[in-house]
Design an enzyme around this catalytic site. Structure first.
Site, PDB file in Angstrom:
ATOM      1  N   TYR A 148       0.769  -1.100  -0.031  1.00 44.79           N
ATOM      2  CA  TYR A 148       0.032   0.028  -0.182  1.00 44.79           C
ATOM      3  C   TYR A 148       0.877   1.359  -0.122  1.00 44.79           C
ATOM      4  CZ  TYR A 148      -3.251   3.519   1.610  1.00 44.79           C
ATOM      5  OH  TYR A 148      -3.986   4.681   1.947  1.00 44.79           O
ATOM      6  N   ILE A 181      -7.943   8.552   8.847  1.00 46.02           N
ATOM      7  CA  ILE A 181      -8.981   9.218   8.844  1.00 46.02           C
ATOM      8  C   ILE A 181     -10.400   8.374   8.988  1.00 46.02           C
ATOM      9  CG2 ILE A 181     -10.305  10.861   7.408  1.00 46.02           C
ATOM     10  CD1 ILE A 181      -7.645  12.050   8.008  1.00 46.02           C
TER      11      ILE A 181
HETATM   12  N1  LIG Z   1      -9.203   6.902   5.671  1.00 45.17           N
HETATM   13  C1  LIG Z   1      -7.728   6.872   5.776  1.00 45.17           C
HETATM   14  O1  LIG Z   1      -7.286   6.661   6.949  1.00 45.17           O
HETATM   15  C2  LIG Z   1      -6.930   7.226   4.642  1.00 45.17           C
HETATM   16  C3  LIG Z   1      -5.558   7.379   5.009  1.00 45.17           C
HETATM   17  C4  LIG Z   1      -4.442   7.778   3.896  1.00 45.17           C
HETATM   18  C5  LIG Z   1      -5.036   7.831   2.531  1.00 45.17           C
HETATM   19  N2  LIG Z   1      -6.436   7.481   2.423  1.00 45.17           N
HETATM   20  C6  LIG Z   1      -6.839   7.641   0.907  1.00 45.17           C
HETATM   21  O2  LIG Z   1      -7.784   8.304   0.627  1.00 45.17           O
HETATM   22  C7  LIG Z   1      -8.563   7.776  -0.437  1.00 45.17           C
HETATM   23  C8  LIG Z   1      -9.961   7.776  -0.041  1.00 45.17           C
HETATM   24  O3  LIG Z   1     -10.369   6.947   1.053  1.00 45.17           O
HETATM   25  P1  LIG Z   1     -11.111   6.826   2.072  1.00 45.17           P
HETATM   26  O4  LIG Z   1     -10.639   6.501   3.420  1.00 45.17           O
HETATM   27  O5  LIG Z   1     -12.288   7.894   1.552  1.00 45.17           O
HETATM   28  O6  LIG Z   1     -11.745   5.484   1.629  1.00 45.17           O
HETATM   29  P2  LIG Z   1     -13.183   4.756   1.144  1.00 45.17           P
HETATM   30  O7  LIG Z   1     -13.145   3.390   0.855  1.00 45.17           O
HETATM   31  O8  LIG Z   1     -14.561   5.499   1.776  1.00 45.17           O
HETATM   32  O9  LIG Z   1     -13.403   5.601  -0.387  1.00 45.17           O
HETATM   33  C9  LIG Z   1     -12.648   4.983  -1.725  1.00 45.17           C
HETATM   34  C10 LIG Z   1     -13.501   5.429  -2.891  1.00 45.17           C
HETATM   35  O10 LIG Z   1     -12.778   4.729  -3.984  1.00 45.17           O
HETATM   36  C11 LIG Z   1     -13.975   3.972  -4.600  1.00 45.17           C
HETATM   37  N3  LIG Z   1     -13.493   2.892  -5.351  1.00 45.17           N
HETATM   38  C12 LIG Z   1     -12.796   1.806  -5.015  1.00 45.17           C
HETATM   39  N4  LIG Z   1     -12.355   1.224  -6.469  1.00 45.17           N
HETATM   40  C13 LIG Z   1     -12.698   1.798  -7.381  1.00 45.17           C
HETATM   41  C14 LIG Z   1     -12.591   1.764  -8.709  1.00 45.17           C
HETATM   42  N5  LIG Z   1     -11.821   0.780  -9.396  1.00 45.17           N
HETATM   43  N6  LIG Z   1     -13.187   2.805  -9.380  1.00 45.17           N
HETATM   44  C15 LIG Z   1     -13.913   3.819  -8.902  1.00 45.17           C
HETATM   45  N7  LIG Z   1     -13.867   4.017  -7.667  1.00 45.17           N
HETATM   46  C16 LIG Z   1     -13.263   3.035  -6.651  1.00 45.17           C
HETATM   47  C17 LIG Z   1     -14.563   3.133  -3.460  1.00 45.17           C
HETATM   48  O11 LIG Z   1     -16.126   2.876  -4.058  1.00 45.17           O
HETATM   49  C18 LIG Z   1     -14.825   4.500  -2.441  1.00 45.17           C
HETATM   50  O12 LIG Z   1     -16.182   5.250  -2.670  1.00 45.17           O
HETATM   51  C19 LIG Z   1      -7.873   6.563  -0.866  1.00 45.17           C
HETATM   52  O13 LIG Z   1      -7.047   6.609  -1.855  1.00 45.17           O
HETATM   53  C20 LIG Z   1      -7.281   6.196   0.555  1.00 45.17           C
HETATM   54  O14 LIG Z   1      -6.095   5.427   0.008  1.00 45.17           O
HETATM   55  C21 LIG Z   1      -7.268   7.253   3.161  1.00 45.17           C
END
Ligand SMILES: NC(=O)c1ccc[n+]([C@@H]2O[C@H](COP(=O)([O-])OP(=O)(O)OC[C@H]3O[C@@H](n4cnc5c(N)ncnc54)[C@H](O)[C@@H]3O)[C@@H](O)[C@H]2O)c1
Length: 263
Positions: A148, A181
């Protein structure tokens, strides 16, 4: 007067979590938002400037035709927010090749395809802002999550390289780098929602701010990077992580992170 008045914004991964929170910020600031995701939005936004399309952002032709559709309807794209991502949370020896390929497809290929689709139009317009969602794991090594983390480092490299290549054309490419988050993604790294509440203390132990962040706190940073307020910010890596990437914490805090297999 909104900070995003008259801007046409394309979002990949806008259905929930950080993506949805950012969609709301864009709309509140006057943008026209064309969101996409593999799922339906978690909330009915019912906003006249909002439409949502089902797009698998790993699919080359689906991404291309979505972007062309937006261009056909609005004539331009001012902002790309490429936010799609999945988590893995496995030590490398346990990671299969299929898992490696899949997470690189979802976390990195999506940004490549989205940027490649919008860049010719931004180059012609000599304007545009691209924001990629990386992670604080894109800024430092973490023991529990090597693959990741590699995808999130790749996004930083992509953003910086695109920024250097296109800055003279008025195009900006930056990353936002969230820490832990509170979203469905974070909660899915634990066995159950109850476990999230019970383990809050451990989840926050590796964050100097001693708490988990909220999706809107990341959205505010994306809004800044997307808007003209950041017009001389280019190739930047912006942590929104309660200082987690700023320096080493005492060893016992990191060992908790490792034990939990979370960011
Ligand atoms: N939540 C955390 O702690 C955190 C920390 C660091 C980075 N991030 C990054 O933030 C971003 C959003 O994460 P989040 O926490 O809101 O997660 P989340 O799972 O709520 O959101 C991710 C979104 O991506 C969509 N998705 C997944 N595969 C897909 C595809 N093939 N095509 C289109 N859409 C697709 C999902 O349906 C979802 O709506 C991600 O890139 C994640 O890696 C999150």
């Amino acid at each position: 007067m909104g900070r995003m008045d008259n801007k046409v914004v394309v979002v990949f991964g806008g259905a929930r979590g950080i993506g949805l929170a950012t969609v709301k910020e864009f709309l509140a600031e006057g943008a026209v938002v064309r969101s996409s995701d593999i799922r339906e939005p978690a909330e009915d936004l019912g906003h006249e400037n909002f439409t949502h399309t089902e797009v698998d952002a790993t699919d080359e032709s689906a991404v291309q035709s979505f972007v062309e559709q937006v261009l056909g309807e609005h004539g331009r794209i001012d902002v790309l927010f490429s936010n799609v991502g999945i988590h893995l949370g496995k030590p490398l020896p346990e990671t299969t090749l299929a898992e490696f390929d899949h997470i690189f497809a979802v976390n990195v290929r999506t940004a490549f395809l989205a940027a490649r689709a919008v860049l010719p139009h931004m180059i012609a317009a000599k304007a545009g802002s691209i924001v990629l969602t990386s992670s604080n794991g894109g800024m430092m090594g973490r023991p529990a999550d090597p693959v990741y983390n590699a995808t999130k480092h790749a996004l930083v490299g992509l953003a910086k390289s695109l920024a250097v290549a296109h800055a003279h054309l008025g195009i900006r490419v930056n990353t936002v780098n969230p820490g832990a988050i509170d979203t469905d993604m974070l909660r899915s790294t634990l066995a159950s929602p109850d476990e999230f509440e019970a383990k809050q203390h451990a989840l926050t132990a590796s964050t100097p701010a001693a708490r988990v962040g909220e999706a809107w706190e990341v959205a505010k940073a994306v809004l800044f990077l997307a808007s003209d307020e950041s017009r001389f910010v280019n190739g930047a890596v912006l942590p929104v992580d309660g200082a987690k990437a700023a320096g080493a914490m005492p060893g016992n805090r990191y060992s908790l992170d490792f034990e939990l297999g979370v960011r």
